[in-house]
Design a protein around this motif. Structure first.
Motif, PDB file in Angstrom:
ATOM      1  N   SER A  57       0.863  -1.180   0.000  1.00 33.95           N
ATOM      2  CA  SER A  57       0.000   0.000   0.000  1.00 33.95           C
ATOM      3  C   SER A  57       0.899   1.230   0.000  1.00 33.95           C
ATOM      4  N   VAL A  58       0.297   2.372  -0.297  1.00 33.72           N
ATOM      5  CA  VAL A  58       1.058   3.615  -0.240  1.00 33.72           C
ATOM      6  C   VAL A  58       0.424   4.519   0.813  1.00 33.72           C
ATOM      7  N   ALA A  59       1.245   5.023   1.725  1.00 29.34           N
ATOM      8  CA  ALA A  59       0.771   5.915   2.788  1.00 29.34           C
ATOM      9  C   ALA A  59       1.615   7.183   2.763  1.00 29.34           C
ATOM     10  N   PRO A  60       1.091   8.277   3.313  1.00 34.10           N
ATOM     11  CA  PRO A  60       1.933   9.479   3.378  1.00 34.10           C
ATOM     12  C   PRO A  60       3.213   9.186   4.153  1.00 34.10           C
ATOM     13  N   MET A  61       4.280   9.823   3.741  1.00 35.72           N
ATOM     14  CA  MET A  61       5.537   9.721   4.472  1.00 35.72           C
ATOM     15  C   MET A  61       5.313  10.221   5.906  1.00 35.72           C
ATOM     16  N   PRO A  62       5.897   9.535   6.897  1.00 40.20           N
ATOM     17  CA  PRO A  62       5.701   9.995   8.278  1.00 40.20           C
ATOM     18  C   PRO A  62       6.088  11.466   8.425  1.00 40.20           C
TER      19      PRO A  62
END
Lengths: 312, 426
Positions: free
Chosen positions: B278-283
């Motif tokens: 999956s792709v999530a916003p960078m921390p």
């Protein structure tokens, strides 16, 4: 008419030869020598005395300025560049003797005619030399990476963990690639030299009671001393120029910095660091260092040869 | 058909060199203007062929860049040769401008400015002049193995503090598992976090450069990764190596934070893991919403191009026209730097490899949240080489990230001064 011309030319051949003839014959060599050897060196030397200078933010253009020996001072002050020299010298001090010993041993074995299927083995030993060193490094690079290397995985399965790319051993992993690539060509040179030794020498030695080992050490090796010197010298020069193998292996390990060898440092400075003038100065320094080491080896060789001759 | 066109173009180029004087006689004599273009984005061949079909008067020949082609360009330009047009990382553009390797194309492309994002246009402009056409930007996000996180009951972290906790938790759950890889050989991953922290390697104060390799934001990032390394929470394999992809494929590395062009490369090199990512916003840093960007590319007209106007016209069409946006996004994997590209439906496709997620939604958000604090400067290549050599010593445990930054800072300032440039302390 035609006979007269022939006669004339024949007479001329006996008489005054054109004073230009020798120069004409030497010209192709001199031309190529100047074009491909002298000119690049001259360009490097000239380049090393200049520097590209901008001002302010640099967006208003730049000029090439004469800076004298500044670039040389900077090169000598560059610790990473200078540290490359002892590194390659250490490498050479180990790699050259090992390579010469292995190459000479194989050549001697082939020469004794004890080896069966000699042609096949000669070919097998020589084959790696036909593989470009960049490809050789890529190939070994695979064998050095734990997750993809069948060799390392085999050792892992019997409980031995090898890490050929660790910072302490990576220099010797590079040496292994060079050794693998270059033994073949050195072996061939030494073997050809052995072939030209008169066979009667061996017969005489055998009659005097010398075994194979003694013949090899006291007859064969001294007889091929010039070939040994040639191969040693070219190996030493190759050592100082070390570039391809570490440059390729650099892409798979963080233990080889961009200035690991002097030649790599020159490449990094000119291409990655974008200072061709400083890199030229470094190249001149490396060239001089190579010259000095070569002369030292030649001088040492001359002294031992003289001593041997006097001893005889 | 395409091959024929290329061959014909090549033949014209050869006769052109032999017959024409440097003055621009090509178009008046009825022969097409020749433009040689070097680039690396996937699918450029098709776009070039399309252009050549529609524009008989400007014929483009394309060379796909691989390996060290980028370094060849510099030597070629300095020697008075080289292609007319080349794709270039915008990080390297100031150095090209200073070394006079690129042409000022303000007059030919200024009218297109409104179609490009302000940040990408700024990255090709210096001193009010324009030196290239932007070609994509690199907003960052995190690709992660949602199956691994689910298996161990761990939420994907939203902040870098939670990231550290997640790294510890994963490591504890499985001894062969690492949250991420810190590549000592990859600069972009460092740059994107520097940007997120609102820092920059360069700045301009009056008429002088400032260098900020070890500024406050960089130190924040350095300390974060120092902890991750010290606690053995990340692998430190150089990126792109067979070993690296092997670690990705066997599930040793659970997440990768990188630019918008990375997802297609990951899908290519880990095809067996489709549906598990999956792709999530960078921390984010605590108290901030910032995203990051590892840098974009531009197409620039090189110094020796004889027909800069034609070259710039092609570059504008390639990167800015409505016809090309879809191909650049889908084939090229580019994240567009143009308004028409950002509104293209091609950008919002579901992605099979990422479990049918519309991954670009995350990257668009990252692009919108990236602070415009990064300034490009003159010796990016030098800093990159130096800092990566120092990072190698960090992952070997021979020094710390902070020390690496301090060494690089000092070397970078010395290098700029050696070039005669004005440098002041910030």
């Amino acid at each position: 008419m035609s006979t007269a011309t022939v006669g004339g030319s024949r007479r001329r051949r006996h008489g005054a030869v054109s004073p230009w003839a020798p120069y004409l014959f030497v010209a192709p060599f001199v031309l190529l020598f100047v074009l491909f050897l002298v000119a690049p060196i001259a360009v490097a030397v000239v380049n090393s005395l200049f520097s590209r200078q901008s001002s302010g933010l640099g967006f208003s253009g730049s000029s090439i300025e004469f800076v004298g020996l500044t670039n040389f001072a900077r090169a000598f002050a560059d610790r990473d560049f200078i540290e490359g020299f002892p590194r390659v010298l250490l490498y050479g001090a180990v790699q050259v003797p090992v390579m010469m010993a292995v190459a000479a041993t194989i050549a001697l074995l082939f020469d004794t005619a004890l080896v069966k299927a000699r042609r096949f083995f000669q070919f097998a030993v020589f084959l790696p030399y036909a593989v470009p060193s960049v490809i050789a490094a890529l190939l070994w690079g695979f064998l050095y990476q734990p997750s993809v290397s069948p060799i390392l995985q085999f050792f892992e399965s019997i409980g031995i963990t090898l890490s050929p790319l660790a910072s302490t051993v990576v220099l010797w992993s590079i040496a292994n690639v060079a050794l693998w690539s270059l033994i073949g060509i050195n072996m061939i040179i030494l073997f050809s030299a052995l072939q030209s030794v008169p066979r009667e020498m061996y017969e005489a030695a055998r009659i005097d009671g010398a075994g194979e080992v003694r013949t090899a050490l006291q007859i064969k090796l001294p007889m091929i001393a010039p070939a040994l010197l040639l191969t040693t010298l070219s190996s030493i020069i190759g050592t100082l120029q070390l570039f391809n193998e570490p440059q390729v292996l650099q892409t798979i390990t963080s233990n080889i910095p961009s200035d690991y060898t002097p030649n790599m440092a020159i490449y990094a400075t000119s291409t990655l660091g974008k200072d061709p003038h400083l890199a030229s100065a470094m190249a001149v320094i490396l060239g001089l260092a190579t010259l000095v080491v070569s002369l030292l080896v030649l001088a040492a060789n001359k002294r031992t040869t003289n001593r041997a001759n006097h001893g005889l | 058909m395409r091959t024929a066109a290329t061959m014909l173009a090549g033949a014209v180029a050869v006769t052109g060199i032999a017959a024409c004087s440097p003055e621009e006689g090509a178009s008046t004599s009825g022969e097409p203007v020749e433009v040689e273009f070097w680039g690396w984005v996937p699918g450029l061949e098709e776009l070039v062929a399309e252009w050549n079909g529609d524009n008989p008067d400007i014929q483009v020949t394309f060379h796909r860049m691989t390996g060290d082609d980028g370094q060849k360009v510099e030597a070629a330009v300095d020697a008075g040769a080289g292609p007319d047009l080349v794709q270039l990382s915008t990080h390297n553009l100031p150095d090209y401008v200073i070394a006079e390797r690129v042409q000022d194309i303000t007059d030919y492309v200024a009218e297109d400015e409104s179609n490009y994002t302000p940040a990408s246009w700024a990255s090709v402009s210096f001193d009010g002049r324009v030196f290239g056409v932007p070609q994509g930007i690199g907003p960052a996000a995190t690709m992660y193995r949602h199956d691994i996180f689910a298996e161990h009951g761990i939420e994907f972290p939203g902040t870098w503090e939670e990231y550290l906790d997640a790294a510890r938790a994963l490591r504890e759950a499985d001894d062969d598992l690492y949250l991420a890889n810190l590549s000592p050989s990859e600069m972009g991953q460092w740059v994107q976090e520097i940007q997120q922290a609102e820092s920059s390697w360069y700045g301009i104060t009056d008429d002088a450069w400032t260098v900020g390799v070890d500024d406050e934001g960089s130190r924040l990032v350095a300390e974060r990764w120092q902890t991750l390394i010290d606690e053995d929470l990340v692998t430190t394999e150089p990126m792109w190596t067979p070993e690296y992809w092997s670690l990705v494929n066997d599930g040793t590395i659970a997440s990768i934070t990188y630019a918008a062009w990375f997802p297609s490369i990951l899908a290519e090199n880990a095809s067996g893991l489709a549906g598990q990512w999956s792709v999530a916003p960078m921390p984010t840093n605590t108290g901030s919403n910032n995203g990051g960007d590892s840098g974009g590319a531009a197409v620039v007209v090189l110094a020796n191009a004889e027909a800069p106007e034609a070259a710039a016209e092609f570059a504008s069409w390639l990167n800015g026209s409505d016809d090309t946006q879809e191909a650049l996004i889908t084939e090229g994997g580019l994240f567009p730097s143009t308004e028409n590209g950002l509104s293209s439906p091609a950008l919002l496709q579901e992605n099979e490899f990422y479990d049918d997620q519309v991954i670009n939604e995350v990257f668009i958000e990252a692009a919108e949240n990236t602070p415009a604090t990064w300034v490009e400067g003159p010796n990016f290549g030098f800093i990159q080489t130096t800092i990566l050599d120092e990072f190698a010593e960090v992952v070997n445990g021979e020094q710390t990230f902070i020390e690496a930054l301090e060494i690089t800072q000092e070397a970078a300032v010395a290098d700029l001064e050696n070039r005669g440039l004005e440098v002041t302390s910030p």
